[in-house]
Design an enzyme around this catalytic site. Structure first.
Site: not given
Length: 326
Positions: A250, A257
């Site tokens: 995660y 991103e």
């Protein structure tokens, strides 16, 4: 049993003829200091004494920590009966859902389709990476640069379908909280459709490979876990992976991103794409690149919020179970 006492190793045995019938298979548990044998009555009623013979054997002594007299035993049985009756009353008050099986079928199909979609993405990217990586460094980097054009259509499909997770949580079809679902789905779709889909310059960046790869690995464990949960099946290795794999993946996905957003800021600044010009005497223009800088802060805040939510879920499913005191 064989034990070591004052007279050395010996075989110890005893025989008890109970007052009434008991279950033929007692439960035995060996500890470092003793042997515990639990014998269950066939019928839960009060016994006047333990054995058929009126005089208690000399080697038997009561455990007063577990001792119940007749009134206590009757009270315990009465409490169990009342608990059973109350449970039946509560279950009878809950209205039966005529669409229960339809909802379950929909959730199974949704999770299955998403699992197959992300599996295709993961396998395709892995095969391309290993096959092209056997050549030279240029071939390996080609697999990075060509990721978007090869995978984008399937990723568009899976992430568009993921909008249903918000709807499922909103209408109460699943118990997952709404805010984490909204943050994850809209955050991914913002990166996919706005940052990568609208800028051709971004589609050949190596960071795209890592974004897609981390997304797909996480979903390889999440969707099968939910699919099996719909039919009441829990596979412990999958449960462990579901609530453990996100710990490295995660943050890495969030970092990938962020890299894509940082790389896109100069492009949006040069092209002025999505910038908003306000009709006023000063001709002020809100640069989209400036909004992306603000979004970077929101991205890391969102990662921390979801990280905390997932950590609580991990403690709930994998933490030590609290034992009920009898």
């Amino acid at each position: 049993a064989q034990g070591h006492g004052a007279k050395g190793d010996n075989i110890y045995e005893f025989q008890i003829e109970f007052l009434e019938p008991v279950e033929p298979k007692p439960v035995c548990r060996v500890t470092q200091r003793q042997l515990n044998i639990t014998v269950q009555k066939k019928e839960s009623n009060w016994w006047e004494r333990l054995t058929k013979q009126e005089k208690r054997p000399l080697f038997l002594a009561p455990d007063f920590d577990r001792w119940l007299d007749e009134s206590d035993a009757e009270m315990e049985l009465k409490e169990k009966e009342e608990e059973k009756i109350n449970k039946m009353k509560i279950e009878s008050r809950v209205p039966k859902d005529p669409f229960k099986h339809l909802k379950k079928g929909y959730l199974i199909m949704y999770n299955l389709v998403q699992f197959l979609g992300f599996s295709w993405i993961f396998v395709n990217m892995t095969v391309r990476l290993f096959i092209l990586g056997k050549g030279n460094f240029l071939c390996l980097t080609d697999s990075f640069y060509d990721t978007f054009h090869t995978i984008a259509d399937m990723m568009y499909f899976c992430q568009t379908l993921a909008l249903m997770e918000i709807m499922n949580s909103l209408i109460g079809l699943v118990r997952s909280p709404l805010i984490p679902a909204v943050m994850q789905v809209f955050g991914r779709n913002f990166v996919l459709f706005v940052i990568l889909g609208s800028l051709e310059e971004m589609q050949s960046k190596p960071a795209v490979f890592f974004v897609f790869y981390f997304w797909s690995i996480i979903e390889l464990f999440r969707y099968p876990y939910y699919m099996l949960s719909c039919i009441g099946i829990e596979w412990k290795p999958l449960t462990w992976l579901r609530y453990t794999a996100w710990i490295p993946l995660y943050p890495l996905g969030g970092l990938a991103e962020a890299v894509c957003i940082v790389q896109s800021i100069p492009i949006f600044s040069e092209t002025g794409k999505f910038s908003l010009g306000l009709p006023n005497p000063l001709n002020v223009t809100i640069q989209f690149s400036f909004l992306l800088q603000i979004y970077l802060i929101a991205l890391f805040l969102g990662v921390s919020v979801n990280f905390r939510h997932l950590y609580k879920q991990r403690k709930q499913h994998l933490g030590p179970k609290k034992r009920k005191m009898k």
